[in-house]
Design a protein around this motif. Structure first.
Motif, PDB file in Angstrom:
ATOM      1  N   GLY A  74       0.790  -1.220   0.000  1.00  0.00           N
ATOM      2  CA  GLY A  74       0.000   0.000   0.000  1.00  0.00           C
ATOM      3  C   GLY A  74       0.823   1.269   0.000  1.00  0.00           C
ATOM      4  O   GLY A  74       0.302   2.354   0.074  1.00  0.00           O
ATOM      5  N   ILE A  75       2.179   1.149  -0.111  1.00  0.00           N
ATOM      6  CA  ILE A  75       3.037   2.328  -0.075  1.00  0.00           C
ATOM      7  C   ILE A  75       3.737   2.473  -1.403  1.00  0.00           C
ATOM      8  O   ILE A  75       4.344   1.535  -1.903  1.00  0.00           O
ATOM      9  N   GLU A  76       3.653   3.655  -2.008  1.00  0.00           N
ATOM     10  CA  GLU A  76       4.387   3.896  -3.228  1.00  0.00           C
ATOM     11  C   GLU A  76       5.850   4.106  -2.889  1.00  0.00           C
ATOM     12  O   GLU A  76       6.188   4.869  -2.002  1.00  0.00           O
ATOM     13  N   VAL A  77       6.714   3.425  -3.632  1.00  0.00           N
ATOM     14  CA  VAL A  77       8.141   3.477  -3.336  1.00  0.00           C
ATOM     15  C   VAL A  77       8.852   4.292  -4.397  1.00  0.00           C
ATOM     16  O   VAL A  77       8.706   4.046  -5.587  1.00  0.00           O
ATOM     17  N   ILE A  78       9.635   5.267  -3.987  1.00  0.00           N
ATOM     18  CA  ILE A  78      10.392   6.051  -4.937  1.00  0.00           C
ATOM     19  C   ILE A  78      11.764   5.455  -5.092  1.00  0.00           C
ATOM     20  O   ILE A  78      12.140   4.538  -4.389  1.00  0.00           O
TER      21      ILE A  78
ATOM     22  N   GLY B 144       3.700   6.591   3.797  1.00  0.00           N
ATOM     23  CA  GLY B 144       2.888   5.801   2.902  1.00  0.00           C
ATOM     24  C   GLY B 144       2.332   6.588   1.781  1.00  0.00           C
ATOM     25  O   GLY B 144       1.990   7.725   1.903  1.00  0.00           O
ATOM     26  N   GLY B 145       2.220   5.899   0.667  1.00  0.00           N
ATOM     27  CA  GLY B 145       1.537   6.464  -0.458  1.00  0.00           C
ATOM     28  C   GLY B 145       0.215   5.771  -0.630  1.00  0.00           C
ATOM     29  O   GLY B 145      -0.267   5.135   0.264  1.00  0.00           O
ATOM     30  N   SER B 146      -0.333   5.860  -1.829  1.00  0.00           N
ATOM     31  CA  SER B 146      -1.614   5.227  -2.053  1.00  0.00           C
ATOM     32  C   SER B 146      -1.450   4.085  -3.016  1.00  0.00           C
ATOM     33  O   SER B 146      -0.603   4.100  -3.876  1.00  0.00           O
ATOM     34  N   ALA B 147      -2.296   3.107  -2.892  1.00  0.00           N
ATOM     35  CA  ALA B 147      -2.274   2.003  -3.826  1.00  0.00           C
ATOM     36  C   ALA B 147      -2.945   2.442  -5.106  1.00  0.00           C
ATOM     37  O   ALA B 147      -3.856   3.235  -5.127  1.00  0.00           O
ATOM     38  N   ASP B 148      -2.441   1.908  -6.228  1.00  0.00           N
ATOM     39  CA  ASP B 148      -3.060   2.239  -7.494  1.00  0.00           C
ATOM     40  C   ASP B 148      -4.486   1.728  -7.520  1.00  0.00           C
ATOM     41  O   ASP B 148      -4.819   0.693  -6.968  1.00  0.00           O
TER      42      ASP B 148
ATOM     43  N   VAL C 164      -3.910  10.852   9.215  1.00  0.00           N
ATOM     44  CA  VAL C 164      -4.643   9.770   8.572  1.00  0.00           C
ATOM     45  C   VAL C 164      -5.472   9.073   9.640  1.00  0.00           C
ATOM     46  O   VAL C 164      -4.947   8.349  10.486  1.00  0.00           O
ATOM     47  N   ASN C 165      -6.775   9.309   9.639  1.00  0.00           N
ATOM     48  CA  ASN C 165      -7.653   8.741  10.661  1.00  0.00           C
ATOM     49  C   ASN C 165      -8.019   7.294  10.372  1.00  0.00           C
ATOM     50  O   ASN C 165      -8.240   6.502  11.281  1.00  0.00           O
ATOM     51  N   ALA C 166      -8.118   6.972   9.084  1.00  0.00           N
ATOM     52  CA  ALA C 166      -8.454   5.598   8.718  1.00  0.00           C
ATOM     53  C   ALA C 166      -7.256   4.701   8.982  1.00  0.00           C
ATOM     54  O   ALA C 166      -6.105   5.127   8.931  1.00  0.00           O
ATOM     55  N   SER C 167      -7.528   3.438   9.281  1.00  0.00           N
ATOM     56  CA  SER C 167      -6.452   2.481   9.514  1.00  0.00           C
ATOM     57  C   SER C 167      -6.525   1.354   8.500  1.00  0.00           C
ATOM     58  O   SER C 167      -7.578   1.077   7.930  1.00  0.00           O
ATOM     59  N   MET C 168      -5.389   0.711   8.279  1.00  0.00           N
ATOM     60  CA  MET C 168      -5.346  -0.404   7.344  1.00  0.00           C
ATOM     61  C   MET C 168      -6.163  -1.569   7.905  1.00  0.00           C
ATOM     62  O   MET C 168      -5.852  -2.090   8.970  1.00  0.00           O
TER      63      MET C 168
ATOM     64  N   GLN D 240     -10.278   1.246   0.839  1.00  0.00           N
ATOM     65  CA  GLN D 240     -10.301   2.400  -0.054  1.00  0.00           C
ATOM     66  C   GLN D 240     -10.242   3.705   0.737  1.00  0.00           C
ATOM     67  O   GLN D 240      -9.550   4.655   0.343  1.00  0.00           O
ATOM     68  N   ALA D 241     -10.946   3.755   1.863  1.00  0.00           N
ATOM     69  CA  ALA D 241     -10.904   4.958   2.700  1.00  0.00           C
ATOM     70  C   ALA D 241      -9.497   5.201   3.211  1.00  0.00           C
ATOM     71  O   ALA D 241      -9.020   6.342   3.261  1.00  0.00           O
ATOM     72  N   TYR D 242      -8.819   4.126   3.567  1.00  0.00           N
ATOM     73  CA  TYR D 242      -7.443   4.241   4.054  1.00  0.00           C
ATOM     74  C   TYR D 242      -6.506   4.753   2.957  1.00  0.00           C
ATOM     75  O   TYR D 242      -5.716   5.675   3.166  1.00  0.00           O
ATOM     76  N   THR D 243      -6.579   4.161   1.769  1.00  0.00           N
ATOM     77  CA  THR D 243      -5.677   4.572   0.692  1.00  0.00           C
ATOM     78  C   THR D 243      -5.986   5.982   0.215  1.00  0.00           C
ATOM     79  O   THR D 243      -5.079   6.717  -0.181  1.00  0.00           O
ATOM     80  N   ASP D 244      -7.259   6.372   0.252  1.00  0.00           N
ATOM     81  CA  ASP D 244      -7.605   7.741  -0.144  1.00  0.00           C
ATOM     82  C   ASP D 244      -6.942   8.753   0.785  1.00  0.00           C
ATOM     83  O   ASP D 244      -6.381   9.759   0.327  1.00  0.00           O
TER      84      ASP D 244
END
Length: 369
Positions: free
Chosen positions: A15-19, A47-51, A259-263, A336-340
């Protein structure tokens, strides 16, 4: 020209975009870091967002700022600093070291890559520039990069870049020379210093207690002596890594919305494979995700305008009965709420960095890429 970052597509891990190099704070979901190389602060990270369309995976936690996330290969006696690519291999000592310093990079695990640096004013000779892939001990104080930020110019030596990653004792090669730092290392160092300068301008300081707490949470120990031994650093370097990491985490917390939502954790699949079978356990699982959308006293929906209600309103879900399929619908809604939220945090941090880097420029002298 500024040290501007551009948004690109990156590999998504848990769920994390890696640079390219570890460039962020903590979560952005929490990553299990050892330490990350290249003193860059973008691969907090956290963390980033999942595609869109990707299936949720991983055990991320919320609330972690810059914390590295990239998988880098770092310098050793057999492997010099020119190779900064990820090996994706086993958990070697070099890879463990990368987790510690990716922690330094703690601040920016956001989708970003540097563009706009200048190669060149010094050439391959004179008082500036490395001129070769190895440096003798008397060349360590050679200026091999200069960055400008807010009108102030700062020279960077080979020694500073090497010691931003490891102790010199860990880097010395069999012939007594040292690997020349790469252009990526210089860029990451400059970005990290710019972020630290911004933190200082904001009056951000960290106490010994905050450093110890952050080290325990992200690295797993606050014993700087043990940390130094494990990651081929001096004890003072280990303390400085943690000081910078903690500072950048506090800067990240000022900039990025919480980020209030959790995985969420996925529901357990039915043992007999019957995904349509109904049970109270699946109903309880769903209710555990609904938050204030559910009225636990009345045993029904508290509101009908939330995302969970929209996702489940066409199903047979009740307080006492639900199927695995319905539980999965709730799971994906929560994910989806978490990634948003993570994506919004990622964008906020990247925008903040770009505002800083737009005021900066860097010259690299004779470095290899």
């Amino acid at each position: 020209m500024g040290l501007v970052q551009k948004k690109e597509e990156h590999e998504v891990i848990d769920g994390i975009e890696v640079i390219e190099r570890s460039d962020t704070p903590d979560d952005l979901p929490k990553t299990e870091f050892d330490l990350v190389s290249g003193a860059s602060a973008e691969d907090i990270a956290a963390g980033g967002s999942a595609d869109e369309g990707d299936e949720p995976s991983g055990d991320d936690e919320k609330g972690k700022a810059p914390a590295g996330g990239s998988h880098l290969k770092h310098a050793s006696k057999e492997d010099d600093t020119h190779d900064d690519g990820g090996d994706g291999g086993e958990d070697t000592p070099a890879r463990k070291r990368s987790v510690l310093f990716g922690a330094i990079a703690v601040v920016a695990v956001i989708a970003a890559a540097i563009i706009g640096y200048v190669l060149g004013s010094g050439g391959l000779g004179g008082s500036k520039g490395a001129g070769s892939s190895s440096l003798a001990e008397d060349q360590l104080d050679t200026v091999i990069a200069t960055y400008t930020y807010n009108g102030q110019k700062t020279d960077v030596t080979a020694r500073e870049l090497l010691e931003s990653q490891y102790s010199l004792e860990a880097l010395v090669q069999d012939d007594g020379t040292y690997p020349t730092p790469s252009a990526d290392t210089a860029l990451n160092y400059a970005r990290n210093q710019i972020l630290l300068a911004e933190a200082d301008a904001r009056g951000i300081t960290v106490s010994d207690e905050e450093m110890a707490s952050h080290a325990e949470e992200t690295i797993g120990t606050s014993d700087f002596s043990a940390m130094a031994e494990q990651y081929n650093l001096s004890e003072e370097q280990a303390k400085e890594v943690v000081r910078q990491q903690t500072t950048l985490q506090k800067l990240y917390d000022q900039i990025v919305p919480e980020v209030n939502a959790s995985m969420p954790t996925a529901p357990t699949e039915p043992a007999d494979g019957d995904t349509a079978a109904r049970s109270k356990d699946y109903a309880d699982y769903i209710i555990g995700l609904l938050g204030d959308e559910w009225d636990s006293e009345a045993g029904t929906w508290a509101s009908e305008d939330g995302t969970f209600y929209q996702a489940l309103s066409g199903t047979d879900f009740t307080a006492d009965s639900a199927s695995y399929e319905e539980a999965m619908t709730a799971y994906y809604t929560a994910y989806q709420a978490y990634t948003d939220q993570s994506s919004q945090a990622s964008s906020a941090w990247t925008d903040f960095e770009n505002e800083l880097f737009a005021k900066a420029g860097i010259d690299l002298y004779g470095l290899l890429v």
